[in-house]
Design a protein around this motif. Structure first.
Motif, short mmCIF file in Angstrom:
data_model
loop_
_atom_site.label_atom_id
_atom_site.label_comp_id
_atom_site.label_asym_id
_atom_site.label_seq_id
_atom_site.Cartn_x
_atom_site.Cartn_y
_atom_site.Cartn_z
N CYS A 7 4.90 -0.30 -0.23
CA CYS A 7 5.93 -0.65 -1.21
C CYS A 7 6.79 -1.80 -0.69
O CYS A 7 7.10 -1.88 0.50
N SER A 8 7.20 -2.65 -1.61
CA SER A 8 7.99 -3.81 -1.22
C SER A 8 9.29 -3.41 -0.53
O SER A 8 9.72 -4.08 0.41
N THR A 9 9.91 -2.32 -0.95
CA THR A 9 11.15 -1.90 -0.29
C THR A 9 10.91 -1.55 1.18
O THR A 9 11.73 -1.90 2.03
N ASP A 10 9.80 -0.91 1.47
CA ASP A 10 9.47 -0.61 2.87
C ASP A 10 9.18 -1.88 3.66
O ASP A 10 9.58 -2.02 4.81
N ARG A 11 8.46 -2.81 3.03
CA ARG A 11 8.15 -4.06 3.73
C ARG A 11 9.42 -4.84 4.04
O ARG A 11 9.57 -5.41 5.12
N ASN A 38 4.37 -9.76 9.58
CA ASN A 38 4.34 -8.31 9.78
C ASN A 38 4.79 -7.52 8.55
O ASN A 38 4.88 -6.30 8.61
N CYS A 39 5.06 -8.21 7.47
CA CYS A 39 5.53 -7.53 6.26
C CYS A 39 4.64 -7.82 5.07
O CYS A 39 4.99 -7.53 3.93
N SER A 40 3.47 -8.39 5.30
CA SER A 40 2.58 -8.79 4.22
C SER A 40 1.66 -7.66 3.81
O SER A 40 1.42 -6.73 4.57
N PHE A 41 1.14 -7.77 2.61
CA PHE A 41 0.13 -6.84 2.11
C PHE A 41 -1.18 -7.61 2.07
O PHE A 41 -1.21 -8.74 1.56
#
Length: 148
Positions: A7-11, A38-41
């Motif tokens: 989820c974007s909020t977690d990233r 480190n925050c990409s999907f």
């Protein structure tokens, strides 16, 4: 413990953590990409039944103290950046093309090309939708409200 879902909020929560905890360095071209990578999907993965998840097409970050913007697309191998102090902000419109997987490396402000300015068609689009799509009055109201 860091949240680990897609989820974007977690990233974004992970990004906030990394900003405060990465190795301190004066090399922003190293520090900023280490956070956004480190925050990409992963590119090409789709999970339509989950919360606001789509593939990362590009990553960006900025050094607001030195006015430098960093970019990386998922389909090219390099991080590149634009030093905003080197950009001519005169009325001439310029753009850096990234739509055909062009590859840039390091500081790329000199690679901007003169281009015709963007022509806004919002009002015409809202009229077209209003005439062709039942219930499109809400859309035209939003367009008018957001583009005064």
């Amino acid at each position: 413990m860091l949240p680990g879902t897609n989820c974007s909020t977690d990233r974004f929560e992970r990004a906030s953590y990394f900003i405060d905890n990465i190795l301190k360095t004066d090399k922003m071209e190293v520090a900023i990409p280490s956070v956004f990578r480190n925050c990409s999907f992963p590119f090409g993965i789709s999970t339509p039944d989950e919360c606001n998840i789509s593939s990362t097409s590009w990553r960006s970050g900025s050094d607001q103290k030195n006015l430098i913007c960093y970019f990386e697309t998922s389909l090219t191998p390099n991080t590149f950046w634009v030093d905003l102090k080197k950009i001519d902000f005169s009325p001439t419109t310029k753009k850096l093309i990234v739509e055909k997987n062009e590859t840039y490396a390091v500081e790329s402000s000199a690679k901007f090309k003169v281009t015709p300015p963007f022509v806004f068609h919002g009002i015409e689009l809202s009229r077209l939708l209003k005439s062709q799509i039942p219930g499109s009055n809400q859309f035209s109201f939003i367009v008018k409200q957001n583009h005064h």
